[in-house]
Motif scaffolding. Structure first.
Motif, mmCIF file in Angstrom:
data_model
loop_
_atom_site.group_PDB
_atom_site.id
_atom_site.type_symbol
_atom_site.label_atom_id
_atom_site.label_comp_id
_atom_site.label_asym_id
_atom_site.label_seq_id
_atom_site.Cartn_x
_atom_site.Cartn_y
_atom_site.Cartn_z
ATOM 1 N N PHE A 257 0.839 -1.199 0.000
ATOM 2 C CA PHE A 257 0.000 0.000 0.000
ATOM 3 C C PHE A 257 0.875 1.250 0.000
ATOM 4 O O PHE A 257 0.600 2.213 -0.720
ATOM 5 C CB PHE A 257 -0.920 0.006 1.220
ATOM 6 C CG PHE A 257 -2.129 -0.873 1.089
ATOM 7 C CD1 PHE A 257 -3.280 -0.410 0.473
ATOM 8 C CD2 PHE A 257 -2.110 -2.171 1.575
ATOM 9 C CE1 PHE A 257 -4.398 -1.217 0.344
ATOM 10 C CE2 PHE A 257 -3.221 -2.992 1.451
ATOM 11 C CZ PHE A 257 -4.377 -2.510 0.836
ATOM 12 N N LEU A 258 1.921 1.234 0.803
ATOM 13 C CA LEU A 258 2.785 2.403 0.927
ATOM 14 C C LEU A 258 3.441 2.741 -0.409
ATOM 15 O O LEU A 258 3.473 3.904 -0.822
ATOM 16 C CB LEU A 258 3.846 2.159 2.003
ATOM 17 C CG LEU A 258 4.785 3.334 2.288
ATOM 18 C CD1 LEU A 258 4.000 4.548 2.755
ATOM 19 C CD2 LEU A 258 5.822 2.925 3.350
ATOM 20 N N SER A 259 3.955 1.732 -1.093
ATOM 21 C CA SER A 259 4.595 1.952 -2.378
ATOM 22 C C SER A 259 3.617 2.504 -3.405
ATOM 23 O O SER A 259 3.938 3.433 -4.166
ATOM 24 C CB SER A 259 5.197 0.639 -2.888
ATOM 25 O OG SER A 259 5.751 0.799 -4.172
ATOM 26 N N ALA A 260 2.403 1.949 -3.419
ATOM 27 C CA ALA A 260 1.395 2.408 -4.372
ATOM 28 C C ALA A 260 1.005 3.857 -4.119
ATOM 29 O O ALA A 260 0.871 4.656 -5.050
ATOM 30 C CB ALA A 260 0.159 1.508 -4.291
ATOM 31 N N VAL B 206 1.355 4.842 5.999
ATOM 32 C CA VAL B 206 0.311 4.914 4.982
ATOM 33 C C VAL B 206 -0.539 6.164 5.187
ATOM 34 O O VAL B 206 -0.895 6.860 4.233
ATOM 35 C CB VAL B 206 -0.562 3.642 5.013
ATOM 36 C CG1 VAL B 206 -1.826 3.825 4.174
ATOM 37 C CG2 VAL B 206 0.225 2.445 4.507
ATOM 38 N N PHE B 207 -0.843 6.467 6.456
ATOM 39 C CA PHE B 207 -1.641 7.661 6.723
ATOM 40 C C PHE B 207 -0.915 8.933 6.303
ATOM 41 O O PHE B 207 -1.522 9.871 5.780
ATOM 42 C CB PHE B 207 -2.043 7.741 8.195
ATOM 43 C CG PHE B 207 -3.512 7.514 8.399
ATOM 44 C CD1 PHE B 207 -4.437 8.412 7.889
ATOM 45 C CD2 PHE B 207 -3.967 6.399 9.071
ATOM 46 C CE1 PHE B 207 -5.794 8.199 8.046
ATOM 47 C CE2 PHE B 207 -5.328 6.179 9.233
ATOM 48 C CZ PHE B 207 -6.242 7.086 8.722
ATOM 49 N N LYS B 208 0.372 8.984 6.526
ATOM 50 C CA LYS B 208 1.122 10.168 6.115
ATOM 51 C C LYS B 208 1.053 10.369 4.605
ATOM 52 O O LYS B 208 0.930 11.505 4.119
ATOM 53 C CB LYS B 208 2.571 10.057 6.583
ATOM 54 C CG LYS B 208 2.750 10.294 8.081
ATOM 55 C CD LYS B 208 4.221 10.273 8.476
ATOM 56 C CE LYS B 208 4.392 10.604 9.958
ATOM 57 N NZ LYS B 208 5.819 10.590 10.367
ATOM 58 N N GLU B 209 1.127 9.283 3.847
ATOM 59 C CA GLU B 209 0.994 9.382 2.395
ATOM 60 C C GLU B 209 -0.402 9.868 2.011
ATOM 61 O O GLU B 209 -0.570 10.681 1.094
ATOM 62 C CB GLU B 209 1.290 8.038 1.734
ATOM 63 C CG GLU B 209 2.746 7.636 1.733
ATOM 64 C CD GLU B 209 3.610 8.563 0.877
ATOM 65 O OE1 GLU B 209 3.075 9.226 -0.046
ATOM 66 O OE2 GLU B 209 4.822 8.630 1.144
#
Length: 357
Positions: free
Chosen positions: A192-195, A217-220
Motif C-alpha cells: 500500500f505504501l509503495s502504491a 500509509v496515513f502520512k501518504e
C-alpha cells in the motif's frame, strides 16, 4: 479440475447463492457452512467434504506463483470467478495442518448509490474536490460496497482520473466518463505504501485505499489529500470518535498535535456502516455520518473529541447523523427490531431515549 469436483463445487456455490449467502466455508471433514444475514448456518443437503476435494481446488484457483505464496505464507486472498454467477473473494489458508476455504460471494454488478437507500448527504461526498473521506465499520458492514458505489457514481458522472489501491480488487469499475486504474497489492504493486507514494507523484483526482493500518500509509494519504486529491479510505473502526482516536493512536505522542492539525485541515467526512437484520429478511444499512464542518475541524484541531458526540446528536441530518438516531429511525419505521438495533448502537441508554421521543 476433475468433472466430479467441478460439479460438486458449482452445486454448493449455486445453493449458497440461492439462499442469499454472503460467505461460504469449505472446511475438511465438515459439511459446508454459509453466512446468511450475518448468521452462520449449515448448508443442508450436502455431504461432509474431504481433504482431497479441497486440495483438488487449489491448482484451479491459484497460479503457480500464488501457490508458492500459499506454501510460504500459509494463507492467500484472491478474487476468482466460480461458475456463471460472478466473482468471489477466496481466502485459502491452513488450519490444523490442512487447507480450508472461505468464499465471499461478491455482487455481480456495482450497486448504484440510489439503490442503497442512503441519505442525500452521502452523494454530496462525490462532489468534494479535495479531502479525506473515511469509510468505517466492522467486517461485513457494507464498507467496500459503499466505497465502490461512490467511485462508480464519480466514474459515471464526472471526468476524473481515479486511482485505487486494493487488496484484493473485488469489483471492476467499467468504462464511463473517467479514466480508471485499479492496482492490487501483491499483484500490481508490492505494498500500500509503495502504491500511494507513486500516486502522490502523479495527478490523480480521486483515490481509494481499501485498507489503512499504519502511520506511514496515513502520512501518504494526508500528503495526497493536501496536494488536491479526494481520497476515500476504508478502516475497521466503528464510529467517528473511535476513528479519530485510532488514527492518533498510530502516531507517537510527539506527533499528535501535528496529526490533529492534518486531520482538521484535510478531513472531509467519516461514514460508519452497519448491516442490520431487517424485519422480514435481508439486511438494511445503518449509518453514522459526520461531515467535516468548520465546527468539527475546530474540535479536532483542539483535541476536544468528546464534543463530536454533541455535534452528531444535535445535527438535523444535513451534515451529520448519529448511529443511535439512525437506528432509532429504522425501528420507528418498522424496518428493524429493537433487539437487533441494540446490538449495533453506540450508546444504548441514548438509543432507548431516542425511541421514547
Amino acid at each position: 479440475m476433475s468433472s466430479q469436483v467441478e460439479i460438486i463445487l458449482n452445486r454448493i456455490y449455486v445453493k449458497a447463492a440461492e439462499k442469499k449467502a454472503t460467505e461460504l466455508y469449505i472446511i475438511p471433514a465438515q459439511m459446508p457452512f454459509i453466512r446468511v444475514d450475518g448468521e452462520m448456518q449449515v448448508l443442508t443437503g450436502e455431504s461432509i467434504l474431504s481433504i482431497s476435494f479441497i486440495n483438488a481446488l487449489i491448482p484451479v484457483f491459484l497460479t503457480r506463483e500464488e501457490q508458492d505464496v500459499l506454501k510460504k505464507e500459509k494463507q492467500i486472498d484472491v478474487v476468482r470467478k466460480i461458475g456463471k454467477l460472478g466473482n468471489s473473494q477466496l481466502s485459502i489458508y491452513f488450519q490444523k495442518g490442512n487447507l480450508s476455504l472461505r468464499i465471499k460471494l461478491l455482487p455481480s454488478e456495482i450497486k448504484g448509490l440510489d439503490s442503497l437507500g442512503l441519505p442525500n448527504v452521502i452523494e454530496k461526498f462525490t462532489h468534494i474536490l479535495r479531502g479525506l473521506v473515511l469509510i468505517t465499520g466492522p467486517r461485513d458492514s457494507g464498507r467496500s460496497t459503499l466505497a465502490i458505489s461512490l467511485l462508480d457514481c464519480i466514474n459515471k458522472n464526472q471526468a476524473k482520473f481515479i486511482s485505487t489501491v486494493e487488496q484484493p480488487i473485488k469489483s471492476v469499475l467499467g468504462e464511463a466518463k473517467s479514466v480508471v486504474e485499479q492496482r492490487e497489492v501483491g499483484r500490481d504493486v508490492n505494498s500500500f505504501l509503495s502504491a500511494l507514494s507513486y500516486i502522490r507523484k502523479r495527478n490523480a483526482d480521486v483515490v481509494m485505499v481499501s485498507r489503512v493500518d499504519d502511520a506511514a500509509v496515513f502520512k501518504e494519504i494526508f500528503a495526497i489529500a493536501e496536494a488536491g486529491s479526494l481520497v476515500f479510505a476504508i478502516m475497521d473502526t466503528t464510529s467517528s470518535l473511535k476513528t479519530i482516536k485510532r488514527i492518533l493512536h498510530f502516531f507517537p505522542v510527539s506527533e499528535k498535535e501535528n496529526i490533529r492539525y492534518l486531520l482538521s485541515e484535510n478531513l472531509a467526512g467519516i461514514i460508519s456502516c452497519r448491516l442490520v437484520p431487517r424485519i422480514g429478511g435481508g439486511r438494511i444499512r445503518a449509518l453514522e455520518i459526520l461531515s467535516a464542518t468548520a465546527a468539527v475541524k475546530t474540535i479536532i484541531s483542539n483535541g476536544r473529541f468528546h464534543q463530536l458526540n454533541s455535534v452528531l446528536q444535535s445535527s438535523e441530518g444535513e451534515t451529520a447523523v448519529s448511529m443511535d438516531q439512525y437506528l432509532a429511525d429504522l425501528v420507528s419505521s418498522g424496518e428493524v427490531t429493537v433487539k437487533e438495533a441494540v446490538k449495533h448502537c453506540i450508546d444504548e441508554e441514548l438509543f432507548r431515549a431516542l425511541l421514547r421521543r
